[in-house]
Design an enzyme around this catalytic site. Sequence first.
Site, PDB file in Angstrom:
ATOM      1  N   LYS A 167       0.807  -1.210   0.000  1.00 12.38           N
ATOM      2  CA  LYS A 167       0.000   0.000   0.000  1.00 12.38           C
ATOM      3  C   LYS A 167       0.848   1.272   0.000  1.00 12.38           C
ATOM      4  CE  LYS A 167      -4.006  -2.144   2.235  1.00 12.38           C
ATOM      5  NZ  LYS A 167      -3.442  -3.499   2.282  1.00 12.38           N
ATOM      6  N   LYS A 221      -3.021   1.497   8.907  1.00 11.41           N
ATOM      7  CA  LYS A 221      -3.295   0.416   7.978  1.00 11.41           C
ATOM      8  C   LYS A 221      -2.003  -0.345   7.658  1.00 11.41           C
ATOM      9  CE  LYS A 221      -6.081   1.476   4.698  1.00 11.41           C
ATOM     10  NZ  LYS A 221      -6.614   2.060   3.441  1.00 11.41           N
ATOM     11  N   GLY A 256      -7.935  -7.549   3.881  1.00  9.14           N
ATOM     12  CA  GLY A 256      -8.949  -8.238   4.670  1.00  9.14           C
ATOM     13  C   GLY A 256      -9.214  -7.612   6.025  1.00  9.14           C
ATOM     14  N   GLY A 257      -8.825  -6.341   6.190  1.00  6.25           N
ATOM     15  CA  GLY A 257      -9.072  -5.665   7.455  1.00  6.25           C
ATOM     16  C   GLY A 257      -8.053  -5.946   8.535  1.00  6.25           C
ATOM     17  N   HIS A 286     -17.096   2.743  -0.074  1.00  9.00           N
ATOM     18  CA  HIS A 286     -16.022   1.955  -0.678  1.00  9.00           C
ATOM     19  C   HIS A 286     -16.475   1.615  -2.095  1.00  9.00           C
ATOM     20  CE1 HIS A 286     -12.817  -1.363  -0.175  1.00  9.00           C
ATOM     21  NE2 HIS A 286     -13.176  -1.329  -1.443  1.00  9.00           N
ATOM     22  N   HIS A 306     -14.231  -4.518   8.633  1.00 12.01           N
ATOM     23  CA  HIS A 306     -13.540  -4.072   7.417  1.00 12.01           C
ATOM     24  C   HIS A 306     -13.600  -5.108   6.298  1.00 12.01           C
ATOM     25  CE1 HIS A 306     -12.058  -0.734   9.801  1.00 12.01           C
ATOM     26  NE2 HIS A 306     -11.497  -1.564  10.656  1.00 12.01           N
ATOM     27  N   GLU A 342      -9.495   0.248  -6.133  1.00 13.89           N
ATOM     28  CA  GLU A 342     -10.427   0.591  -5.057  1.00 13.89           C
ATOM     29  C   GLU A 342     -10.249   2.051  -4.635  1.00 13.89           C
ATOM     30  OE1 GLU A 342     -10.927  -2.249  -2.051  1.00 13.89           O
ATOM     31  OE2 GLU A 342     -10.667  -3.954  -3.387  1.00 13.89           O
ATOM     32  N   ARG A 352      -6.111  -9.331  -8.731  1.00 17.27           N
ATOM     33  CA  ARG A 352      -6.738 -10.650  -8.876  1.00 17.27           C
ATOM     34  C   ARG A 352      -8.223 -10.459  -9.162  1.00 17.27           C
ATOM     35  NH1 ARG A 352      -9.612 -10.504  -4.202  1.00 17.27           N
ATOM     36  NH2 ARG A 352      -8.629  -9.573  -2.377  1.00 17.27           N
TER      37      ARG A 352
END
Length: 494
Positions: A116, A158, A164-165, A208, A235, A275, A292
């Site tokens: 990220k 984050k 996956g949170g 989102h 999340h 996203e 993916r």
Amino acid sequence: MIRKILIANRGEIAVRVINTCREMGITSVTVYSEDDTNLPHAFLSDEAYCLGSGALADTYLNQDKILSIAGQCGADAIHPGYGFLSENPLFCEKVTTAGIAFIGPTPESMLLMGDKITSKKKMAEAAIPVIPGYNGDNQDNAFLMGQAETIGFPVLIKASGGGGGKGMRVVHQAADFPDALEGAKREAQNAFSNDRVLIEKYVPRSRHIEVQVFGDTHGNYLHFFERECSIQRRHQKIIEETPSPALTPEKRAAITASAVEVARIIGYVGAGTVEFIYDEADNFYFLEMNTRLQVEHPVTEMVTGFDLVRLQIEVAAGEALPVQQADIRQTGHAIEARIYAEDPDNEFLPTTGVIEQIGMSRINGVRLDSGFCDSNRVTINYDPMLAKLIAHGMTRTEARERLLLGLDDIPFQGVKTNRDFLKRVLSSRPFNEGNTFTTFIAEFGSVLAKRDYSNDELALIIAGFLFYEKDTPVSADETTAQNAWDIISGFRNV
């Protein structure tokens, strides 16, 4: 030519790929652990190989064992599904080095977009809007605390790697930051073997929104419109839909154009999802890219009419994307609900048991993607998602109503699921009005809470149903039910 595909996954995504392989005349090969022997993916494929027993590292995450089976069966390609090895650049590189096509992007794209921090830097350089925050290399706790204060609370901690949170914490005040940072780093290290984090400005009541993109080896880049995935718990998404009720045609054009530009900047090949966070002022910011196929891809297939797995296979075979952007249109509305083996009224804790009966939808426009069949046992060894139920209609209201009827038809009896909770969400006034955002479940907790009806209340509901016409609107609490029966949550499967 790709004539044989090994599917390096399990459950519903493995079955999903099997189905497309069958339509394309491609031989499908699956792998399964010993405790998955009776799951559909282990017997629906043309060939199946047992991975043995033990931890995930010994079965579905055992790269060398999967590659050995691919060589043994003569597979031309490997489809990784999602999760497991799907975004592992080392596995991708091993597959291609072995002379086998990897149905997915290049290792370079995975490495760039899988982190990220590096991905946000790349997007910022390309003038793609990103959320204000810190994504640098200095991971000293005191320094990160200073960055959070500069950004201004509330902030979001984050994990740099994974998703996956996991490794994510919302911090509303400075006093809570040290403990939240320590917890996020610890969780990130355990989940991804990487405790690096980034700090972002937390955007309250945000949506989102993600965009499905595709690239090929011929320099073509397309989008298949957006999906809104704002209804989440811990999340993690539980309800997804397309089109997003929040976007105007102008905003839709802008956000999809940005997503295509992201794919173009990195020379992306295959299916990917860009996203974004969408705030109340109608601004959108790049969040991350999933390199993916996504769990929620069926809603895109329902409204565009394209088989995204087929496109993945064709691109992996070196073919050009067979359509132009103008050929891709949205028709109607689709909503997907993820059916989990969990107890929403007990902090969404996973549940186990034997599935006595799944059921079958009797409604047109409803699709069930499941990796289980009757008599299968649900354990805590894997993700608790049992299935996805997807409904399509010409309007959002029609899709929502069909999905509610489909959930009635598919009870997954024998195992406690989130089915009743999904019905509460879909029947709520905020959802019906399109008032969806990532903190939806927390904000409307009282509306979504399970309610036990007394005998007197049940008698009144039954009397109301018998007295009034079926299509007479009946309001109860915050619901927008169409008749009295619809306001009873969990009446059949408590």
